[in-house]
Design an enzyme around this catalytic site. Structure first.
Site, PDB file in Angstrom:
ATOM      1  N   LEU A   1      35.416  49.253  40.437  1.00 16.87           N
ATOM      2  CA  LEU A   1      36.879  49.149  40.410  1.00 16.87           C
ATOM      3  C   LEU A   1      37.477  48.528  41.666  1.00 16.87           C
ATOM      4  O   LEU A   1      38.473  49.012  42.211  1.00 16.87           O
ATOM      5  CB  LEU A   1      37.491  50.530  40.141  1.00 16.87           C
ATOM      6  CG  LEU A   1      37.135  51.129  38.780  1.00 16.87           C
ATOM      7  CD1 LEU A   1      37.637  52.561  38.676  1.00 16.87           C
ATOM      8  CD2 LEU A   1      37.705  50.272  37.647  1.00 16.87           C
TER       9      LEU A   1
ATOM     10  N   MET B   1      39.191  43.038  40.885  1.00 15.28           N
ATOM     11  CA  MET B   1      38.816  42.371  39.628  1.00 15.28           C
ATOM     12  C   MET B   1      38.535  43.395  38.533  1.00 15.28           C
ATOM     13  O   MET B   1      38.974  43.245  37.390  1.00 15.28           O
ATOM     14  CB  MET B   1      37.583  41.483  39.837  1.00 15.28           C
ATOM     15  CG  MET B   1      37.866  40.160  40.515  1.00 15.28           C
ATOM     16  SD  MET B   1      38.708  38.960  39.439  1.00 15.28           S
ATOM     17  CE  MET B   1      37.380  38.504  38.326  1.00 15.28           C
TER      18      MET B   1
ATOM     19  N   SER C   1      33.356  55.464  44.579  1.00 14.09           N
ATOM     20  CA  SER C   1      34.386  56.124  45.386  1.00 14.09           C
ATOM     21  C   SER C   1      35.504  56.598  44.455  1.00 14.09           C
ATOM     22  O   SER C   1      36.131  55.796  43.756  1.00 14.09           O
ATOM     23  CB  SER C   1      34.947  55.175  46.449  1.00 14.09           C
ATOM     24  OG  SER C   1      35.459  54.010  45.854  1.00 14.09           O
TER      25      SER C   1
ATOM     26  N   LYS D   1      29.158  44.043  43.108  1.00 14.88           N
ATOM     27  CA  LYS D   1      28.584  42.953  43.882  1.00 14.88           C
ATOM     28  C   LYS D   1      27.197  42.595  43.362  1.00 14.88           C
ATOM     29  O   LYS D   1      26.405  43.472  43.030  1.00 14.88           O
ATOM     30  CB  LYS D   1      28.512  43.352  45.359  1.00 14.88           C
ATOM     31  CG  LYS D   1      28.105  42.226  46.285  1.00 14.88           C
ATOM     32  CD  LYS D   1      28.117  42.696  47.725  1.00 14.88           C
ATOM     33  CE  LYS D   1      27.685  41.565  48.664  1.00 14.88           C
ATOM     34  NZ  LYS D   1      27.652  42.036  50.077  1.00 14.88           N
ATOM     35  N   ALA D   2      26.911  41.292  43.304  1.00  8.32           N
ATOM     36  CA  ALA D   2      25.624  40.824  42.776  1.00  8.32           C
ATOM     37  C   ALA D   2      24.463  41.329  43.620  1.00  8.32           C
ATOM     38  O   ALA D   2      24.610  41.669  44.796  1.00  8.32           O
ATOM     39  CB  ALA D   2      25.605  39.295  42.727  1.00  8.32           C
TER      40      ALA D   2
ATOM     41  N   SER E   1      35.948  34.118  34.999  1.00  2.82           N
ATOM     42  CA  SER E   1      36.666  33.249  35.928  1.00  2.82           C
ATOM     43  C   SER E   1      38.169  33.395  35.757  1.00  2.82           C
ATOM     44  O   SER E   1      38.668  33.563  34.650  1.00  2.82           O
ATOM     45  CB  SER E   1      36.273  31.788  35.710  1.00  2.82           C
ATOM     46  OG  SER E   1      37.019  30.957  36.592  1.00  2.82           O
TER      47      SER E   1
ATOM     48  N   LYS F   1      28.638  29.928  34.530  1.00  2.00           N
ATOM     49  CA  LYS F   1      29.664  30.348  35.495  1.00  2.00           C
ATOM     50  C   LYS F   1      29.335  29.821  36.892  1.00  2.00           C
ATOM     51  O   LYS F   1      30.230  29.421  37.647  1.00  2.00           O
ATOM     52  CB  LYS F   1      29.761  31.879  35.516  1.00  2.00           C
ATOM     53  CG  LYS F   1      30.711  32.449  36.583  1.00  2.00           C
ATOM     54  CD  LYS F   1      32.127  31.882  36.466  1.00  2.00           C
ATOM     55  CE  LYS F   1      33.148  32.687  37.239  1.00  2.00           C
ATOM     56  NZ  LYS F   1      32.904  32.798  38.678  1.00  2.00           N
TER      57      LYS F   1
ATOM     58  N   HIS G   1      30.307  26.227  36.923  1.00  5.09           N
ATOM     59  CA  HIS G   1      31.778  26.229  36.966  1.00  5.09           C
ATOM     60  C   HIS G   1      32.231  26.356  38.415  1.00  5.09           C
ATOM     61  O   HIS G   1      33.114  25.620  38.878  1.00  5.09           O
ATOM     62  CB  HIS G   1      32.307  27.395  36.118  1.00  5.09           C
ATOM     63  CG  HIS G   1      33.731  27.796  36.395  1.00  5.09           C
ATOM     64  ND1 HIS G   1      34.090  28.488  37.546  1.00  5.09           N
ATOM     65  CD2 HIS G   1      34.878  27.634  35.699  1.00  5.09           C
ATOM     66  CE1 HIS G   1      35.391  28.709  37.527  1.00  5.09           C
ATOM     67  NE2 HIS G   1      35.889  28.201  36.419  1.00  5.09           N
ATOM     68  N   ASN G   2      31.622  27.278  39.155  1.00  4.82           N
ATOM     69  CA  ASN G   2      32.009  27.480  40.558  1.00  4.82           C
ATOM     70  C   ASN G   2      31.631  26.279  41.424  1.00  4.82           C
ATOM     71  O   ASN G   2      32.347  25.939  42.366  1.00  4.82           O
ATOM     72  CB  ASN G   2      31.357  28.750  41.102  1.00  4.82           C
ATOM     73  CG  ASN G   2      32.004  30.009  40.572  1.00  4.82           C
ATOM     74  OD1 ASN G   2      32.720  29.977  39.573  1.00  4.82           O
ATOM     75  ND2 ASN G   2      31.755  31.136  41.204  1.00  4.82           N
TER      76      ASN G   2
ATOM     77  N   GLU H   1      34.197  23.820  40.904  1.00  5.38           N
ATOM     78  CA  GLU H   1      35.362  24.328  41.647  1.00  5.38           C
ATOM     79  C   GLU H   1      35.271  23.943  43.126  1.00  5.38           C
ATOM     80  O   GLU H   1      36.268  23.525  43.731  1.00  5.38           O
ATOM     81  CB  GLU H   1      35.409  25.847  41.490  1.00  5.38           C
ATOM     82  CG  GLU H   1      36.519  26.562  42.203  1.00  5.38           C
ATOM     83  CD  GLU H   1      36.378  28.073  42.035  1.00  5.38           C
ATOM     84  OE1 GLU H   1      36.396  28.782  43.066  1.00  5.38           O
ATOM     85  OE2 GLU H   1      36.225  28.547  40.891  1.00  5.38           O
TER      86      GLU H   1
END
Length: 489
Positions: A16, A19, A40, A83-84, A136, A191, A194-195, A198
């Protein structure tokens, strides 16, 4: 436990940060009850409170993974936005302990595609379905409608199809900006590319700004008006729109405009680097995207650049080498043409990367469909994506966007202005690596014969790598050294 639903919720979301919160609220606003969880507890409570304030939305918070998982209707569907890397594996471990066969996990982060494929196999052994879904649009997109790129288990996709078709950005003439991308890690790979596009787009816009500001001496007010006007035509896009907005923002902590106070040091999270690495692995030329990554590396050398600037100024080299008199209106026109032509090259490179990977992996990706789902919600959304879609609709096997008849004609019409901008920048000592790389890409691609014949001859000379001939089939090797020695003697 922060809140409890009177009956099982339709879907769950873990992770949470902004995003994750915004996507959860978007899902709830579309009428789907949702359970939310974060390690958290404060983030859980914050999300539930936001849901109340933003329309008493059906968001239910949980402070432990067990109660979170058990609150979701079976077969369960849980989206992760963490996070990846290792955090994804840790989240899967904590959630899967309470999940049952037939349940589904969806990773909505910017993950390396091979990690997604590894996890899909591991989850299958537990009887769980797994989907890697590119998201995205940033914070605003997550809340109001992102572009979604799900790939992996088709069964998993069908489980959430009704939700994501409503949650995704809606484009009137082409529908929701989501599609089942393909098998394995294809969603994450698309994706990532795509980045990469970008990165190229942002660099090209920054170069247009630099030329207009440094050579054309345009003020921030003039720059705002120029980009605002550009956003009404063929350059209409999210990035052009926000660039115009940026030029209009005054500094509330001092005089002048905020953009001039922003440190010229660009951050990155890794997807651009992955894109360039994949270009090398696949032997696909992507010089515009590569130039944008190199520019970010160079921007990070701020302290070194400051010292270098002092050294060269002492030697008579200022930031701008020649203070040229230019016709502002003509310069604005030329830069507009150069920017558009360079953008076509950047998108062409990205699409070629996707196709090459699709062939390698057997994903059977539809480039026209990908262009369609990028038309809304995402960071690279632009009006000319509709024309890219039509180009691939006309010819699904199109070798390169540059040879689509419509785009080829546009390149021809713009190339003179493009060359003027690059030459002007070189003479002024202003680096335009993205525009220059794009122009070199165009010139290399359009030429029937390149000087690669000499490079191959050199390789055969020192390494006996052989070469092919233009007039006789087969592979050949020449004892260049012996022949040259005899000639010289």
């Amino acid at each position: 436990m922060a809140a409890q639903s009177p009956k099982p919720t339709r879907i769950g979301l873990a992770g949470l940060a902004v995003m994750g919160q915004n996507l959860a609220l978007n899902i709830a606003e579309k009428g789907f009850s949702i359970s939310v969880y974060n390690r958290s507890a404060s983030k859980v409570d914050e999300t539930v409170e936001r849901a109340k304030l933003e329309g008493d939305l059906p968001v239910f918070g949980f402070h432990d993974p067990e109660s979170f998982v058990h609150s979701i209707q079976k077969p369960r569907v849980i989206i992760m936005l963490v996070k990846a890397g290792a955090p994804v594996d840790q989240t899967i471990k904590s959630l899967s302990a309470y999940m049952e066969k037939g349940d589904c996990i969806i990773d909505g982060g910017n993950e390396w595609y091979e990690n997604t494929e590894r996890r899909e196999k591991a989850m299958a052994e537990l009887g769980l379905l797994y989907l890697g879904m590119g998201v995205s649009g940033g914070e605003e997109g997550a809340r109001n409608g992102p572009s979604l790129m799900p790939g992996g288990s088709f069964e998993a996709y069908k489980r959430i199809e009704d939700i994501i078709h409503k949650v995704a950005a809606q484009v009137p003439d082409s529908g929701p900006c989501v599609t089942y991308v393909g098998k394995g890690g294809s969603g994450n790979f698309v994706k990532m590319i795509h980045n990469g596009i970008e990165y190229g787009d942002m660099q090209l816009i920054a170069e247009a700004y630099d030329v207009l500001k440094s050579v054309g001496k345009l003020s921030n007010e003039e720059l705002r008006d120029v980009f605002y006007e550009w956003n009404k035509g063929e350059l209409q896009s999210f990035l052009i729109e926000i660039t115009a907005d940026i030029f209009g923002v005054k500094d509330v902590q001092g005089d002048g405009y905020l953009v001039d106070k922003v440190l010229d040091k660009t951050g990155m999270k890794g997807t651009g680097k992955w894109t360039v690495q994949q270009a090398a692995e696949l032997s696909v030329a992507a010089p515009t995207i590569e130039a944008s990554l190199d520019s970010r590396f160079l921007s990070g050398l701020k302290e070194e650049r400051v010292e270098a600037s002092k050294l060269f100024k002492a030697g008579g080299f200022g930031d701008i080498l020649t203070d040229q008199e230019v016709d502002k209106a003509k310069l604005i026109h030329d830069v507009r043409q150069a920017l558009y032509a360079s953008k076509i090259c950047s998108y062409a490179q990205g699409m070629n990367l996707i196709r090459a990977k699709s062939i390698e992996k057997g994903w059977d990706l539809k480039l026209g469909e990908l262009a369609r789902i990028w038309k809304g919600g995402c960071i690279i959304r632009a009006i000319f994506l509709d024309r890219i879609k039509k180009a691939y609709d006309r010819n699904a096997d199109l070798a390169n966007l540059l040879v689509d008849p419509e785009f080829a004609q546009e390149m021809i019409e713009r190339q003179s202005a493009w060359r003027r901008v690059v030459c002007l920048s070189i003479n002024a000592g202003i680096s335009t690596p993205g525009m220059s790389a794009s122009l070199a890409y165009f010139d290399s691609y359009r030429r029937e014969r390149l000087p690669a014949n000499l490079v191959q001859a050199q390789r055969d000379y020192f390494g006996a790598h052989t070469y092919e001939r233009t007039d006789i089939p087969g592979s050949f090797h020449t004892e260049w050294f012996k022949i040259a020695k005899n000639i010289n003697n």
